[in-house]
Design an enzyme around this catalytic site. Structure first.
Site, mmCIF file in Angstrom:
data_model
loop_
_atom_site.group_PDB
_atom_site.id
_atom_site.type_symbol
_atom_site.label_atom_id
_atom_site.label_comp_id
_atom_site.label_asym_id
_atom_site.label_seq_id
_atom_site.Cartn_x
_atom_site.Cartn_y
_atom_site.Cartn_z
ATOM 1 N N GLU A 51 0.820 -1.207 0.000
ATOM 2 C CA GLU A 51 0.000 0.000 0.000
ATOM 3 C C GLU A 51 0.857 1.262 0.000
ATOM 4 O OE1 GLU A 51 -3.281 -0.190 2.760
ATOM 5 O OE2 GLU A 51 -3.365 -2.380 2.626
ATOM 6 N N SER B 35 1.163 -0.322 9.279
ATOM 7 C CA SER B 35 1.016 -1.078 10.521
ATOM 8 C C SER B 35 1.923 -2.299 10.557
ATOM 9 C CB SER B 35 -0.441 -1.508 10.708
ATOM 10 O OG SER B 35 -0.854 -2.346 9.646
ATOM 11 N N HIS C 269 -17.491 -9.381 7.891
ATOM 12 C CA HIS C 269 -16.152 -8.824 8.000
ATOM 13 C C HIS C 269 -15.357 -9.642 8.997
ATOM 14 C CE1 HIS C 269 -13.184 -5.525 9.351
ATOM 15 N NE2 HIS C 269 -12.811 -5.956 8.172
ATOM 16 N N HIS C 270 -14.225 -10.181 8.527
ATOM 17 C CA HIS C 270 -13.307 -10.932 9.381
ATOM 18 C C HIS C 270 -11.952 -10.248 9.376
ATOM 19 C CE1 HIS C 270 -15.634 -15.010 8.800
ATOM 20 N NE2 HIS C 270 -16.231 -14.192 9.663
ATOM 21 N N GLU C 271 -11.769 -9.274 10.246
ATOM 22 C CA GLU C 271 -10.434 -8.720 10.455
ATOM 23 C C GLU C 271 -9.686 -9.681 11.369
ATOM 24 O OE1 GLU C 271 -7.130 -7.282 10.356
ATOM 25 O OE2 GLU C 271 -8.557 -6.040 9.240
ATOM 26 N N GLU D 125 -9.171 4.288 0.993
ATOM 27 C CA GLU D 125 -9.016 4.615 2.412
ATOM 28 C C GLU D 125 -7.816 5.525 2.653
ATOM 29 O OE1 GLU D 125 -8.694 0.821 4.257
ATOM 30 O OE2 GLU D 125 -6.612 0.526 3.696
#
Length: 719
Positions: free
Chosen positions: A186, A209, A429-431, A524
């Site tokens: 990214e 991160s 959503h599976h973070e 984002e």
């Protein structure tokens, strides 16, 4: 080439192979030449007899197979004998050819054509009594090749220290690239000469991160252009990355050369191989036209057909989401106060003090469901629905989520019932927070819950450092993890849209339920450090070469000071460009990312997002130049409707669309969405003009695009 002599009596055939073999593409324009130089394999490539790649070395370095030590290992002199990079002789060659047409489950065209000539060369290393195969496939748009390791007495198990595949170009070229990293893709795109990459490299770095940079190296796909009187566009990538790490590219600026650099685990090993096995395909796509490179399906063709017996559950999805308001800071994923120390199996979340900004609550989710249903969408993503977000990031916490337990203000049963009554399916959503081991532990229960409540799609996420802690996002173990999740999801008839995962290399042909991925700098980042105006004109030439991206466009309120007075963040496009992205960027999982309140103010422009298709029978790249502009036309699956989108970089630009791709005997009603005369991505991004007009295949319409602007056209036949 080979020379054969036949004995006079028993007629045995003795073949002596020369050290040079050649292969031509089906149209004869490409020629690949392979040779051994003192036992070392090299290849080169020409296009219309013009050198594209000069003699470039092939091979792999291995760890000593019998004395593997798990630490940053110091190379021992005796390890050289284990390498698969020299001391070879050619012992066999096999030629083949193929021309087939196949249909992707979801795709940019109804039919993909796979046409190539093939040469497989067997190399024997007599000193170790081992042999490998290098397989070349030459298409009309370039070259693919890979290493193959047959099972044999002296080659059963080995560990890769590095793959040394080279791409040696004859001259300095313009390059579009991002910095190399084992954990993130990214990064902002950079544009330089090859020779200027190291000088520019540090400017392409920002904080993530999870981040493990490879100094002065770049990621693939890498887009290149030989400028001048006879321009040539080239793209270096990899396809079918299975049971093998993803690669970066080291740069030799003096010789304009790139070399593969595999992602290691944290012990320094780059691949644990059991034969028989193959590497990913290394690919070089070449054309004098940028449009041909952008239209190439080579990476998909180099992947195997799917083994799935049932793909009927896989479908295009147009969705909205409780998401952007968390990204910009208007809402939060967590129910309790952030940074609270919570235990998934111990904390009573009903007793947490609510922070008052939790986005995934019953009232808000119903509001999103209502708006999505009113406007013809079929999905709604809800992030932050499950317990654990209070301390989810930055703690190397393995048991961070259980993927099954909702927060107290999210009634999973009633919200799904309400959504289904409105014709909407919620998107799960599976973070994982990078905890892949935890996700695999919970995957069955998580997918069973989805089946129970009627979910058929999941967005996965891998923000943060990977657990197991010995791994990177793109090392071999994690590559295998991503496919294990795709296969497990298929068992439950679930589609996967992965974020922070490895970039695709055409693997959706084999795993069609892995319908999309992020794996690049998406929308984002407009709310973080921003995307440059040329960003969207580069991504289709790089990230998109091997598969779709969940870019999450559709932001109408581009200035964030609308929410937070004094905020200097803004999305660096016009509103019309946001519409055009739905056509320029292939997204079978297609999000309208903004808040309902912002769409309500511009329902006339929102109509295009409602109308545009997400799956296609045909795609035509009308005009393109990486970093400058892209104009694309697509025909919606199963209809006679066409959509056209055009985008530009930070420069104003005019373009005339020739509609000759339309049927010659029909009249169409076209709705045009374009930048207003005073539109500008900084000073007036919401200025746009909408009008309708009858057109046919002889029509030519001019569009004026503002800085970082664009246009979109919806074309429907008149009945």
């Amino acid at each position: 080439m080979k020379n054969c002599t036949i004995g006079a009596i028993l007629l045995p055939v003795f073949c002596v192979f020369t050290n040079a073999q050649s292969l031509k593409s089906p149209d004869g324009k490409f020629e690949m030449n392979f040779q051994l130089k003192q036992g070392v394999p090299y290849y080169n490539l020409t296009y219309n007899k013009t050198p594209v790649i000069e003699d470039s070395r092939l091979g792999l370095r291995l760890f000593n197979n019998n004395t593997v030590q798990f630490a940053p290992e110091i190379r021992k002199p005796e390890d050289v004998q284990y390498d698969l990079s020299d001391r070879f002789t050619i012992t066999a060659e096999k030629r083949d050819a193929k021309k087939e047409t196949w249909q992707p489950v979801l795709g940019e065209k109804k039919n993909y054509i796979n046409h190539y000539n093939e040469l497989a060369i067997t190399l024997n290393q007599a000193s170790t009594d081992r042999h490998i195969i290098i397989r070349f496939r030459l298409f009309d748009d370039g070259l693919g090749f890979r290493y193959e390791f047959p099972q044999q007495k002296n080659l059963n198990y080995f560990i890769i220290k590095e793959e040394d595949t080279e791409f040696d170009f004859p001259t300095d070229m313009k390059a579009w690239w991002i910095v190399a990293d084992y954990d993130s893709q990214e990064y902002p795109s950079q544009t330089t000469k090859i020779s200027e990459i190291p000088a520019r490299w540090s400017y392409g770095v920002d904080k993530h991160s999870s981040q493990t940079l490879v100094k002065d190296a770049v990621q693939s796909p890498l887009m290149l252009k030989k400028e001048g009187k006879d321009p040539l566009y080239m793209n270096i990538a990899e396809a079918a990355v299975l049971n093998y790490p993803a690669s970066n590219l080291e740069v030799d600026i003096k010789n304009f050369k790139f070399k593969t650099h595999l992602t290691p685990d944290k012990n320094g090993a780059k691949g644990y191989i059991q034969t028989s096995s193959v590497t990913p395909w290394r690919t070089v796509i070449v054309s004098p036209k940028a449009e041909v490179v952008l239209d190439s399906k080579m990476l998909f063709n180099l992947n195997e057909p799917t083994r799935y017996k049932d793909t009927s559950y896989i479908h295009p999805t147009k969705y909205m989401g409780v998401w952007w308001e968390m990204i910009i800071g208007k809402s939060q994923w967590a129910y309790g106060e952030p940074k609270t120390n919570v235990h998934i199996d111990g904390t009573d979340f009903t007793k947490l003090i609510p922070n008052g900004k939790h986005g995934a609550n019953n009232i808000k989710v119903k509001e999103y469901i209502d708006f999505a249903a009113e406007n013809g969408f079929n999905g709604l993503l809800v992030e932050g629905w499950n317990i654990g977000w209070e301390d989810w990031i930055g703690h190397s916490k393995e048991f961070v989520f259980d993927f099954t337990t909702p927060y107290p203000d999210f009634d999973i049963e009633k919200l799904n019932e309400y959504a289904h009554s409105k014709g909407i399916k919620l998107i799960m959503h599976h973070e994982t927070s990078g905890s892949a081991t935890n996700y695999e532990r919970w995957a069955d229960k998580a997918f069973q819950l989805m089946n129970q409540y009627g979910y058929d799609a999941v967005k996965t996420g891998y923000v943060g450092d990977i657990i197991p802690r010995s791994e990177h996002h793109f090392s071999q173990w994690m590559i295998n993890h991503f496919y294990r999740i795709a296969e497990k999801a298929n068992e439950y008839k679930i589609m996967v849209n992965s974020h922070e995962s490895v970039r695709p290399g055409g693997e959706s042909r084999t795993y069609p339920n892995w319908v999309s991925a992020e794996s690049a700098r998406g929308t984002e980042h407009e709310a973080f450090l921003g995307n440059n105006p040329d960003h969207q004109t580069i991504l289709p030439f790089t990230r998109w070469m091997g598969g779709s991206m969940d870019y999450t466009p559709g932001i109408f309120q581009t200035r964030l000071d609308y929410y937070f007075p004094g905020d200097k963040r803004f999305v660096k496009t016009t509103l019309a460009k946001q519409l055009a992205l739905y056509v320029v960027m292939y997204m079978p999982v297609q999000m309208a990312a903004d808040l309902p309140e912002n769409y309500r103010k511009h329902m006339d422009a929102f109509q295009f997002i409602k109308d545009v298709a997400a799956d296609w029978d045909d795609t035509k790249i009308l005009s393109a130049e990486p970093g400058d502009y892209i104009i694309t036309a697509r025909k919606a699956k199963g209809t006679e409707n066409w959509f056209v989108g055009g985008i530009t970089d930070e420069n104003k630009r005019s373009y005339t669309v020739d509609f000759s791709f339309l049927d010659k005997d029909r009249t169409y009603e076209a709705t045009f969405y374009e930048d207003g005369k005073d539109a500008d991505y900084i000073s007036n991004p919401q200025s746009y003009r909408i009008y309708k007009k009858l057109i046919n295949s002889k029509s030519k319409i001019n569009f004026n695009m503002a800085r970082s602007g664009g246009f979109a056209v919806s074309v429907k036949p008149v009945k």
